[in-house]
Motif scaffolding. Structure first.
Motif, short mmCIF file in Angstrom:
data_model
loop_
_atom_site.label_atom_id
_atom_site.label_comp_id
_atom_site.label_asym_id
_atom_site.label_seq_id
_atom_site.Cartn_x
_atom_site.Cartn_y
_atom_site.Cartn_z
N ASN A 69 37.42 -73.67 7.72
CA ASN A 69 38.28 -74.73 8.27
C ASN A 69 38.06 -76.05 7.56
O ASN A 69 39.00 -76.82 7.34
CB ASN A 69 38.04 -74.87 9.78
N TYR A 70 36.83 -76.34 7.18
CA TYR A 70 36.55 -77.53 6.38
C TYR A 70 37.21 -77.43 5.01
O TYR A 70 37.81 -78.40 4.52
CB TYR A 70 35.04 -77.72 6.23
N ARG A 71 37.13 -76.28 4.39
CA ARG A 71 37.61 -76.13 3.01
C ARG A 71 39.14 -76.05 2.92
O ARG A 71 39.74 -76.62 2.02
CB ARG A 71 37.00 -74.89 2.37
N SER A 72 39.75 -75.30 3.84
CA SER A 72 41.19 -75.06 3.70
C SER A 72 41.98 -75.21 5.00
O SER A 72 43.21 -75.24 4.96
CB SER A 72 41.42 -73.64 3.17
N GLY A 73 41.29 -75.28 6.14
CA GLY A 73 41.99 -75.32 7.42
C GLY A 73 42.68 -74.02 7.77
O GLY A 73 43.55 -73.98 8.65
N LEU A 74 42.29 -72.92 7.12
CA LEU A 74 43.01 -71.65 7.25
C LEU A 74 43.18 -71.20 8.69
O LEU A 74 44.30 -70.91 9.14
CB LEU A 74 42.28 -70.56 6.46
N ILE A 75 42.09 -71.11 9.43
CA ILE A 75 42.17 -70.58 10.79
C ILE A 75 42.89 -71.55 11.70
O ILE A 75 43.70 -71.14 12.56
CB ILE A 75 40.77 -70.25 11.33
N TRP A 76 42.65 -72.83 11.56
CA TRP A 76 43.39 -73.82 12.35
C TRP A 76 44.90 -73.69 12.14
O TRP A 76 45.67 -73.72 13.09
CB TRP A 76 42.94 -75.23 11.98
N LYS A 77 45.31 -73.56 10.88
CA LYS A 77 46.74 -73.48 10.57
C LYS A 77 47.37 -72.25 11.22
O LYS A 77 48.50 -72.31 11.73
CB LYS A 77 46.95 -73.43 9.06
N LEU A 78 46.66 -71.14 11.19
CA LEU A 78 47.20 -69.92 11.79
C LEU A 78 47.26 -70.03 13.31
O LEU A 78 48.30 -69.75 13.93
CB LEU A 78 46.32 -68.72 11.41
#
Length: 458
Positions: free
Chosen positions: A426-435
């Motif tokens: 989440n710090y690096r790309s926000g992947l899980i937050w975005k999903l």
């Protein structure tokens, strides 16, 4: 090196590794080091997942059930806690949800193939659809081979709504990620939807609008009598309980049970940081991690509380306390901080400034990467390069250590390993937050409970 070699032997027993472990690699950039730590920590779920069900094993070692006695007595007021052992058959429902989130990261980072990951996830949801649940709510621990409940305590032998919320956070996120048109992806999404729709969150409100209860037992009903009062790790439980399309709780339950409780609002200042919510000094750091693996705290507000401020200040207070080090423990400082729940030389303890035994859990600072990236990377480099011969293993960092006692855990816990992978991502790309934040049901739950977030446009 003895501990490291021991853990390598454990992995060999479980079969050929798909993600080879690495030792200490000199001269890594920050980005490369984050890659190594995330990937190696993910091995806990991928290589050590239960071979029958794919669920996340609760821990990498076998312990007596009374290892949890102090924690159970304090948290659940249950003196007659069950005896026995928790070993490799014991799978954690919440930890499995964290492992599902970590699996999404692994696919996105290219550590495992999309179809390979999907096969594991389908095995898991097929197993869960046949396993023990109670009004669609799963137990805390489950036998990974049989699907039968493993009691966490004498009265805690049925549904655990909090652990189930962590599982559903992972499964809903995976349903959003595996969005392809292939029959296999459609099948997976349908199986997740079945689990989601069957979960009767409102059952744990006893059909009223007052309190939400953590546990229910087919033998003991609500005798555990443990309502969920805030502030703690359970915000995601209320959000998903309100988000359910089939069995939602009333928003009044969230307010009456969680917000309107003595341990919710704080407002005091510690080490120069105002803490909006929670216990003295903030409590264990996992409060800032579990819910916020899926829920993006940026711009998240309700009841005049800014949750980014809450989590940032909680982390900074925890760090400042360790630097202050009032009990003068060896090793504490700017490059070695982080108090949260985990294994210690006294058993499983919810470490925090109010319960400080000199034990550092690596997950605490590393899972705080979104809040304090510079400080967390500083800790990571110290853990990896300075203490790596004692705490780095084929499953990432061990669960805890105490330099004062010269004690270094040989254990790993699913609920501690998972946040490292996910929160760093989440710090690096926000992947899980975005999903997760774009899931319509999740947005509906947040809206019903009165949250403001940039993810929901007015």
């Amino acid at each position: 090196m003895r501990r490291l070699l021991f853990l390598f032997t454990v992995i060999t027993v479980h079969g050929q590794s798909d993600i080879p472990p690495v030792g200490i690699i000199k001269g890594l950039s920050d980005s490369a080091l984050l890659d190594v730590v995330q990937r190696q920590t993910f091995r806990y779920f991928w290589e050590f997942g239960h071979p029958v069900s794919g669920l996340a094993r609760e821990r990498s070692n076998t312990i007596r059930a009374d290892y949890f006695w102090d924690y159970a007595n304090e948290a659940y007021n249950e003196p007659n806690f069950s005896k026995g052992t928790y070993g490799p058959e014991t799978c954690a429902i919440g930890g499995t949800g964290f492992g599902v989130l970590a699996t999404i990261v692994a696919v996105q980072r290219g550590w495992i193939g999309r179809d390979t990951a999907l096969r594991r996830l389908v095995k898991m949801v097929d197993f869960l659809n046949k396993a023990d649940s109670y009004h669609g709510i799963f137990p805390h621990f489950m036998n990974g081979e049989t699907g039968k409940t493993i009691p966490f305590g004498k009265l805690d032998d049925g549904a655990d709504i909090v652990e189930t919320s962590y599982l559903m956070m992972g499964l809903l996120c995976a349903r959003a990620y595996f969005n392809g048109d292939s029959p296999f992806e459609k099948y997976f999404r349908n199986r997740v939807t079945t689990l989601w729709n069957c979960a009767d969150w409102n059952w744990h409100a006893k059909g009223a609008n007052a309190l939400l209860y953590w546990h229910w037992s087919p033998r003991n009903d609500f005798d555990m009598n443990f309502p969920i009062r805030g502030w703690n790790e359970c915000l995601i439980t209320f959000i998903l309980s309100a988000a359910s399309p089939t069995h939602p709780i009333s928003p009044d339950v969230y307010y009456n049970s969680f917000v309107n409780s003595a341990s919710y609002f704080n407002g005091k200042t510690y080490y120069g940081y105002k803490l909006p919510l929670g216990f003295e000094y903030g409590g264990p750091l996992f409060f800032a991690h579990y819910t916020f693996m899926g829920i993006d705290p940026h711009g998240l507000k309700s009841y005049h509380v800014d949750y980014w401020e809450q989590n940032l200040h909680h982390t900074l207070i925890n760090r400042a306390y360790c630097i202050d080090n009032p009990k003068k423990y060896k090793g504490y400082g700017a490059d070695c901080w982080g108090l949260t729940a985990g294994d210690s030389y006294k058993g499983y303890v919810a470490h925090c400034p109010e319960e400080d035994l000199g034990v550092i859990q690596p997950t605490a600072a590393l899972s705080s990467m979104p809040y304090t990236p510079e400080y967390s990377v500083q800790v990571l480099r110290h853990f990896y390069y300075d203490l790596g011969d004692k705490i780095w293993s084929p499953y990432g960092f061990v669960d805890g250590f105490c330099e004062t006692k010269d004690w270094y855990a040989q254990s790993h816990l699913a609920i501690d390993q998972g946040p490292i992978v996910v929160m760093i991502e989440n710090y690096r790309s926000g992947l899980i937050w975005k999903l997760f934040m774009q899931i319509p049901d999740v947005q509906n739950g947040l809206t019903k409970l009165g949250f403001e977030t940039p993810w929901i446009k007015k």
